[in-house]
Each structure stands twice: as C-alpha cells, then as structure tokens.
Design a protein around this motif. Structure first.
Motif, PDB file in Angstrom:
ATOM      1  N   GLY A  15       0.830  -1.188   0.000  1.00  0.00           N
ATOM      2  CA  GLY A  15       0.000   0.000   0.000  1.00  0.00           C
ATOM      3  C   GLY A  15       0.870   1.245   0.000  1.00  0.00           C
ATOM      4  N   ALA A  16       0.243   2.402  -0.115  1.00  0.00           N
ATOM      5  CA  ALA A  16       0.992   3.659  -0.169  1.00  0.00           C
ATOM      6  C   ALA A  16       1.868   3.883   1.066  1.00  0.00           C
ATOM      7  N   PRO A  17       1.369   3.604   2.294  1.00  0.00           N
ATOM      8  CA  PRO A  17       2.227   3.814   3.471  1.00  0.00           C
ATOM      9  C   PRO A  17       3.484   2.954   3.432  1.00  0.00           C
ATOM     10  N   GLU A  18       3.355   1.713   2.966  1.00  0.00           N
ATOM     11  CA  GLU A  18       4.530   0.853   2.910  1.00  0.00           C
ATOM     12  C   GLU A  18       5.527   1.351   1.868  1.00  0.00           C
ATOM     13  N   ILE A  19       5.030   1.823   0.746  1.00  0.00           N
ATOM     14  CA  ILE A  19       5.932   2.338  -0.291  1.00  0.00           C
ATOM     15  C   ILE A  19       6.728   3.525   0.255  1.00  0.00           C
ATOM     16  N   VAL A  20       6.043   4.425   0.959  1.00  0.00           N
ATOM     17  CA  VAL A  20       6.728   5.576   1.551  1.00  0.00           C
ATOM     18  C   VAL A  20       7.776   5.114   2.550  1.00  0.00           C
ATOM     19  N   TRP A  21       7.403   4.138   3.394  1.00  0.00           N
ATOM     20  CA  TRP A  21       8.327   3.625   4.400  1.00  0.00           C
ATOM     21  C   TRP A  21       9.544   2.984   3.753  1.00  0.00           C
ATOM     22  N   ARG A  22       9.335   2.218   2.675  1.00  0.00           N
ATOM     23  CA  ARG A  22      10.462   1.540   2.025  1.00  0.00           C
ATOM     24  C   ARG A  22      11.369   2.543   1.295  1.00  0.00           C
ATOM     25  N   VAL A  23      10.810   3.602   0.784  1.00  0.00           N
ATOM     26  CA  VAL A  23      11.638   4.659   0.186  1.00  0.00           C
ATOM     27  C   VAL A  23      12.540   5.269   1.254  1.00  0.00           C
ATOM     28  N   ARG A  24      11.972   5.493   2.429  1.00  0.00           N
ATOM     29  CA  ARG A  24      12.772   6.037   3.531  1.00  0.00           C
ATOM     30  C   ARG A  24      13.867   5.060   3.947  1.00  0.00           C
ATOM     31  N   GLN A  25      13.524   3.762   3.978  1.00  0.00           N
ATOM     32  CA  GLN A  25      14.525   2.752   4.316  1.00  0.00           C
ATOM     33  C   GLN A  25      15.654   2.740   3.288  1.00  0.00           C
TER      34      GLN A  25
END
Length: 659
Positions: A15-25
């Motif tokens: 989902g969108a929250p996970e994509i944002v989190w993985r970009v940060r990672q």
C-alpha cells in the motif's frame, strides 16, 4: 524469476504507506554508506548494571550427549541443515557459504543482495552458524563439566567472529532477525559462562574481550532498532527482532538507550503476540513450525523477563496457552505433528541434545509447567533437557508433582485459525486423527510462509502418519523444488488445470490468494462431518468453485470424501494423495491399499482411469517428502486424473483397519 519481476510483484502487494516507508529505508541505507546513522564508537558500558541469571542448575541432563556435541564443535564438525558432520574447522570461516564455497563480499551489509545465490551462495547455510547456537553448546558443556577447554573454545569462537564480521560489513549485518537470534544466544552464553564475573573477563586481556563483546552487543541493538521489519514483512521476523532487543536490553542494561530499547521491545512483543496469533491459538502465518518458533520466542522472553522482574501480561500468557492447545490438538498419539506450511528447522537456542528430542513436545512440557496443565504433560510425555536448563531443580520437582491427564480430549475446532479435527479414541493405540485445513493462505499481503493447501487434510491412525503433508525442503535456492513443495499438487486436495489454488509471486510471496470458507463441522456422533469450500480457481477463464465434504464414521473407521467442482466448461482435474514414507502402497484398477506398521488404508475412487503412483518422480514432480530443511526422500503419491465437463462430483472412499 528475474529481480525486476520480483520487484514488480512485491510492489503490487504494498500500500501507499509501505511504499513511503520503504523509500525512507532505501534512503537510510544509502546514507549509511556515508556513515550516516551508524555507530561511530559504542559508548562505554555501565558494568554495574547487569541482568539477573535466568538459567537453572539442570540436574539430570544428558551430559554425555552434550559433551559429544561440544567436542564435535571444537573438532570443527558442524551440523548445518542437510550437511551433517561438516568440516568447517574451528573457528570456521564465517563469511564462506559451507554449501557452495562462495565467499560473501565484505562491504556494507545493507548493500548486499543476500537473495542472489551468485553473490552469497545459499544464504541459509551462511547465516545459520552465525546464529551462535554452537556457542551456547560450548557454554553448556563448560557449565556441566567445568572443563576449561569449553570456555576457552567459546571465547575463541566469539573473537574469531568479531575479527571476521566487523560492524557493519558483510552478510551478517543484513537481516535484523539474524542479529536478534544471535543476541539471544549471546545472552545464554554470557550467563552460562559466569556473567559479568566470568573468569574469561579477568586480567587485562579479559577486560578487552569483555569490552569488545559489549561493544558488539550495543551495535547489534542499534542496528535492530534502525531496521525493524514493518508492513507486509511484519511477521515472525518482527517478533524475533523485538525478542532480540528485549533480551539484550534486559540482560545488558548498560547504556542510556537500554531503558528505551526495553520499553519499545516489550510493548512490541505484547502487541504482536496478540496480533500475529488468533484468539483460538493459531499463528496467522499458517505454518506450524513457525508457530513453534513464535511460541519459543514468547516463552523465552517471558522466562528471561520474569527473572529480571519484567514478565509479561496475562493476555500475552493466555495467548501462549492457546497456542499450546493448538499444538496439542495437532499432535497424534505417536507425537507426529502435520508439517503444514513452511519450516526451516530453526531453533532460537539449543539446550537439549537428546537424539529423540522434539521441539513440540518440549514446548508442551514448558507450558505444562507454566500453566500447570496436566493435558500438556500427557502430550509432552517427559521433561527434556531444555526445560531442565530453563526451570532447574524446582521445575523438575513441579513436573513430578503435576498429575498428567488420564485421557485426551483435544480442542476439535479452531474457527479463527481455520483448522478442524475429526477422529476417535484420541491418545490411545486405536486413535484416528484427521486434521482439515480450511485456513487462510498466510499472514499479511505476501503470505510468505503459507502453502496452497486449502481443504487438504492429514490422517494418522494408531499414532502412525498415513496421509501426510510433504513439508518444505527449499527456500531461497532451487526454485522448482521451492515451488513444488508449497504447491497444491503437494497436498491432499484437488488441483484444476495444473494450476495452484493461489498464484506464486516469489519465493516468499503470493499474489492472488484462495479464500477458504467453513460450511459445516460436526465433530460429535457416530458420523462426523466437515464441509468447506475454496475459491482459488474462480480466477480461471471458466471459474471453478471447489467444495469438499468429509464424512467420518467413527464406528467403522471409514471416510467418504466428496469433492464438488462447480463450473460450466471443461477442465483437467487431479486428486493428489501423499502417503508417509512408512507406507507400502500398491494400486489396482480404481483402488489402492497402503500398508503401514500398525494400520492399513484402502482407497477407492471411480474418477479417471485409476491411480497413478509417483515415487521420487521428477517428471512430473511427485512422490517426495522433506522432514528436514534441504533434505528430501521418496514417498508414494497417488494421483487420480481426469477431465470434467460442467459441475462434477468425485467421491473417494477411505477405509482404515488397525492392526
């Protein structure tokens, strides 16, 4: 599968929250190449702050078996999955894959693609020795025998690891779970070797060794805190990461961050214990071996926490008790547990070396002591060495005083978890036990450790497996075998048009997933009933709904399995039945018989041209079982094949005779 295809499939499940989190990672990983976010120099530890001892005196353990295991380690003979007595040397080359001989690169750990065999070899074989279960073996042997060579070996093993695996470089600084399991084993070894007052820490050289070990512990904690598994990866990995951080911060509360780490990890464990496990006691990954691993994590965290005045809540413990009830329900009179879902043979810590040791019986023994449950004692049968080390002489006394249940009355239904039992005379030599899988595929969007086994069932009689789940065999490598063992064809259910019920998207990823639904379950009376359906084949151009009804006559020990396939068009259908390796199977016309050591099974089905018997077959794949990771052997798989046109019912009659 290409790296690009895997990434695209993985993206579909975010989902969108996970994509944002993985970009940060990803940004965090890139920054770490410049040293940003890394530990420049571990702060000096407060040596006056150390956790309490949590290990018993272990009177009555099998000292001979323990010393033999420790002597093998000192002699450089290691057991790593399928490779037994492997000559790795002592100490080993920690960054060399013992299976392929590949030397993993010594660059920033987070920049290494550990999934690529060409880069690291078989990562499971590379990671396993660095979990340091063998370090605990040496520490146990020293505690049991007092022989200094075991303690000296433990120190040499650790110092070699520090030399060869410097923070933050190499494959041993890639996965937070691996660091967490290593921390758990370090905590056991630390206590077994004498704690902060160990003779290993005496003198100037000893003080340097102690500081070096504590510096590594701090770096491990800092790494885990920065790289938790989140979103669709927040399964047993996240639970294990919290475990490692919790145990380390309780055992070594030596730094200003320790209190925050402990609070964070404790809170996470409490939440995930309820989140990852259903109220009726089934781990949501739908993999019984991972249920064992999560139970062990829960048990060890509570045990260590309680010794340090930081035990867990009543809700946490209640969930652990329910998990034990599920394991007890699955275990037949011979101690066999269906190999549902993935298994990797992992132990969090190894404290028992008896040749017939069972992780499931061991956990039930622990829970018998923890919850004073005579039912669990009956299933566990004895107090193993792991529990003697954990609970000491007091535990042995309480075990002897606890009355074992005289009869077995298992929980018959786990509606939240999706498993249902039928059978008769449980816990006796005349037992029949049937476990039906009507569960979800797995946990979260990737369902990483689930198998395409909806409406499959296992059958044992007189404590002997007859119809079995063939297990797992492979993980990161050997894709064809990885896909086979988790396929629909590798389970006792119906396959349509050569497809799996759910669509594989990667080694630990499923795309479109079958949904299973219970229609009826009547576990009482002369004729017991299960009925359920699964919609995995409704994705086909001509949708197919599979419904399965099982009637078990407890008086005659006869099962009637009615598979209904609702559709409009023409489809190729295959019914697969997998027999345990102890069964001799012979087919005749539209029937077969399977002869076990204590029972006989007769199966009849008029569908198709009769059974095709596969044994150790590679074309087509079939007739295999894997009792341990990376090991397989031949069994008999019976396949009834045929073509249907429109909605069709297929009846299979299974008659049991107990010797």
């Amino acid at each position: 599968m290409s790296t690009l295809a895997w990434k695209l499939n993985r993206l579909k499940l975010m989902g969108a929250p996970e994509i944002v989190w993985r970009v940060r990672q990803l940004a965090q990983k890139k920054a770490s190449k410049l040293g940003v976010g890394l530990v420049a120099k571990p702060p000096a530890p407060n040596l006056s702050a150390m956790g309490a001892n949590f290990i018993g005196d272990a009177a009555g353990i099998d000292v001979a078996a323990l010393r033999q295991a420790a002597d093998n380690v000192l002699a450089g003979r290691w057991n790593v999955f399928a490779m037994r007595g492997l000559n790795l040397g002592f100490p080993p080359q920690w960054n060399r894959d013992p299976k392929t001989g590949t030397n993993a690169p010594m660059k920033l750990g987070k920049a290494i693609d550990y999934r690529r065999e060409s880069v690291v070899g078989d990562i499971k074989y590379l990671w396993e020795p660095s979990r340091h279960l063998e370090l605990v073996t040496l520490a146990l042997a020293w505690r049991a025998s007092g022989e200094q060579r075991y303690a000296a070996g433990a120190r040499l093993l650790l110092e070699s690891w520090f030399d060869q695996c410097p923070y933050p470089n190499g494959v041993h600084w890639t996965s937070s779970l691996e660091l967490a399991v290593r921390l758990l084993n370090w905590a056991f070894a630390w206590q077994l070797l004498g704690g902060a007052e160990s003779a290993l820490f005496k003198g100037e050289a000893g003080e340097r060794f102690q500081r070096r070990w504590l510096d590594n512990i701090y770096q491990h904690c800092h790494f885990i805190r920065g790289y938790f598994s989140r979103h669709s990866s927040a399964n047993n990995h996240l639970f294990g990461e919290y475990m490692g951080l919790f145990v380390a911060s309780v055992q070594w509360p030596c730094w200003p961050e320790s209190a925050r780490w402990q609070a964070l990890a404790r809170r996470g464990l409490e939440v995930e214990a309820l989140k990852q496990n259903t109220e009726d006691g089934v781990n949501k990954e739908q993999a019984i071996y991972y249920q064992h691993e999560v139970m062990d994590m829960m048990l060890l965290c509570h045990h260590i926490g309680k010794a340090n005045g930081a035990g867990f809540s009543a809700a946490y413990l209640e969930r652990l008790e329910r998990l034990a009830e599920f394991v007890a329900a699955l275990m037949d009179a011979g101690g066999n547990v269906p190999m549902t879902g993935d298994a990797d043979d992992a132990q969090m810590v190894r404290l028992a070396y008896e040749p017939d040791w069972s992780p499931y019986r061991s956990l039930l023994a622990s829970c018998a002591l923890l919850f004073e449950r005579g039912e669990f004692k009956r299933k566990a049968a004895r107090l193993d060495d792991k529990n003697r080390w954990l609970f000491g002489a007091d535990g042995a006394t309480r075990w002897d005083a606890l009355a074992a249940a005289t009869t077995e009355q298992p929980v018959m239904a786990f509606p939240q978890g999706g498993y249902y039992l039928m059978g008769s005379q449980f816990g006796t030599e005349r037992e029949v036990r049937i476990v039906v899988d009507c569960a979800p595929l797995g946990y979260l969007s990737i369902a990483a450790h689930g198998h395409a086994d909806a409406l499959s069932f296992t059958l044992s009689a007189a404590g002997e497996e007859l119809l079995t789940d063939p297990g797992t065999y492979a993980y990161h490598t050997q894709k064809a075998w990885r896909d086979y063992f988790r396929s629909t064809a590798a389970h006792n259910t119906v396959q349509v048009d050569g497809q799996d019920q759910s669509e594989i998207g990667g080694n630990f990823m499923w795309l479109r997933k079958a949904n299973a639904k219970l229609l009826a379950h009547v576990p009482q009376g002369t004729v017991q009933v299960f009925e359920g359906e699964q919609d995995g084949y409704r994705r086909l151009a001509d949708p197919v709904l599979h419904r399965r009804k099982i009637d078990f006559d407890a008086t005659s020990n006869v099962l009637v399995v009615l598979d209904t396939l609702e559709c409009r068009g023409t489809h190729d259908v295959a019914l697969h039945w997998h027999f345990a390796e102890t069964c001799r199977v012979e087919g005749r016309a539209q029937a077969l018989f399977a002869l076990g050591r204590r029972s006989r099974l007769d199966m009849q089905c008029s569908f198709g041209d009769g059974p095709e018997l596969l044994r150790s077959s590679e074309a087509p794949l079939g007739g295999w079982i894997s009792r341990r990771f990376d090991e397989k052997e031949g069994i008999t798989t019976a396949v009834w094949r045929g073509r249907i046109s429109g909605s069709t019912q297929i009846e299979t009659r299974i008659a049991l005779a107990l010797v």
